[in-house]
Motif scaffolding. Structure first.
Motif, mmCIF file in Angstrom:
data_model
loop_
_atom_site.group_PDB
_atom_site.id
_atom_site.type_symbol
_atom_site.label_atom_id
_atom_site.label_comp_id
_atom_site.label_asym_id
_atom_site.label_seq_id
_atom_site.Cartn_x
_atom_site.Cartn_y
_atom_site.Cartn_z
ATOM 1 N N ALA A 50 0.724 -1.276 0.017
ATOM 2 C CA ALA A 50 0.007 -0.116 -0.149
ATOM 3 C C ALA A 50 0.797 1.490 -0.067
ATOM 4 O O ALA A 50 0.492 2.383 -0.647
ATOM 5 N N SER A 51 2.006 1.218 0.940
ATOM 6 C CA SER A 51 2.768 2.566 0.529
ATOM 7 C C SER A 51 4.004 2.540 -0.317
ATOM 8 O O SER A 51 4.630 3.646 -0.561
ATOM 9 N N GLU A 52 3.647 1.824 -0.952
ATOM 10 C CA GLU A 52 4.827 1.585 -2.417
ATOM 11 C C GLU A 52 3.784 1.959 -3.458
ATOM 12 O O GLU A 52 4.407 1.663 -4.637
ATOM 13 N N GLN A 53 2.780 2.260 -3.758
ATOM 14 C CA GLN A 53 2.086 2.601 -4.760
ATOM 15 C C GLN A 53 1.114 4.058 -4.661
ATOM 16 O O GLN A 53 1.094 4.790 -3.634
ATOM 17 N N TYR A 54 0.687 4.935 -5.640
ATOM 18 C CA TYR A 54 0.068 6.087 -5.874
ATOM 19 C C TYR A 54 -1.335 6.152 -5.728
ATOM 20 O O TYR A 54 -1.996 4.992 -6.290
#
Ligand code: KIV
Length: 273
Positions: free
Chosen positions: A269-273
């Motif tokens: 979740a924290s590695e996408q926009y």
């Protein structure tokens, strides 16, 4: 905005290398063939980076250094020079671009200097290439010699064993080293020769002598960066010390990436926009 960095250390020059020999400060050299690696090598404090024709082996997968072209060397050198802020960068003239013809040698060296921004070139051999060396030097291009095991002559030697163990070859090597020194080479690489002979050469010439498999009574050392970082599995000659096992580290990291992608764990979740 200026790109000049006042805190940057001054670039290593041929004069600085000579000063290091006179002061007894050892010269730390490595090969590099691209921007990313040379940025790291430079940041580590390496004095001299060689864009070696060993790129034929470690970058292109050839068995010998003979097939690499001048265009290949120029491509590797362009990136390497951009990555090096402090280290002096020199480039090997590849096989077939300097032997037996001083004009071709000069044209090859000029292309390297103009197209890459390197600070000098290295050539393998002694008396037999002296005319080529003198012609390049006459254009104000710094030249580093290379004696002992000269891999471009592998078909003459018939193997990569230690050179100059016999007296006649040792005498010839000392005489070649003196010739390179008198001609004006700024340094000489000695590869895979007995350490006592390397010591004798080092005290017989005025310029820095850089060894690879030539013991520690020389002015500096050079290794192929992939070898000393342990990136080439199965290549462990006696003269290479492994400072890391990067092949293992990299394979482990790459394997973890494969696992994460297949498990839809990457990106999270924290590695996408
Ligand atoms: O090509 C090369 O990497 C070299 C060093 C081993 C000295 O010539």
């Amino acid at each position: 905005m200026s790109t000049y960095n006042e805190s940057a250390k001054p670039k290593v020059t041929t004069a600085r290398l000579l000063e290091m020999k006179h002061n007894g400060e050892k010269i730390a050299c490595l090969t590099s063939y691209d921007f990313t690696m040379s940025s790291i090598v430079d940041a580590a404090g390496i004095d001299l980076i060689l864009v070696g024709d060993s790129a034929a082996n470690v970058m292109m997968g050839y068995d010998t250094t003979l097939p690499i072209t001048l265009d290949d060397m120029i491509t590797f050198a362009k990136g390497t020079v951009r990555g090096a802020r402090r280290a002096m960068v020199i480039v090997d003239l590849p096989f077939g671009y300097y032997q037996g013809n001083p004009e071709i040698a000069l044209a090859s060296a000029v292309r390297i200097m103009k197209e890459t921004g390197a600070a000098g070139v290295k050539l393998e051999g002694g008396e037999e290439i002296l005319d080529s060396i003198k012609c390049i030097l006459s254009a104000g291009i710094p030249v580093c010699g290379h004696l002992g095991l000269t891999p471009q002559s592998i078909n003459k030697f018939g193997g990569y064993g230690v050179r100059a163990k016999e007296e006649a070859e040792a005498e010839r090597l000392i005489s070649d080293a003196r010739m390179l020194d008198e001609a004006g080479c700024f340094a000489i690489v000695l590869e895979k020769i007995p350490s006592a002979l390397a010591a004798k050469v080092t005290s017989s010439v005025s310029v820095p002598v850089i060894g690879i498999g030539a013991g520690n009574n020389v002015d500096g050392q050079i290794l192929v960066v992939q070898d000393m970082l342990g990136m080439n599995r199965g290549f462990s000659p006696k003269f290479v010390r492994h400072y890391a096992s990067l092949a293992d580290v990299m394979e482990q990291a790459l394997g973890q990436y494969v696992t994460d992608v297949k498990a839809v764990d990457f990106p999270n979740a924290s590695e996408q926009y």
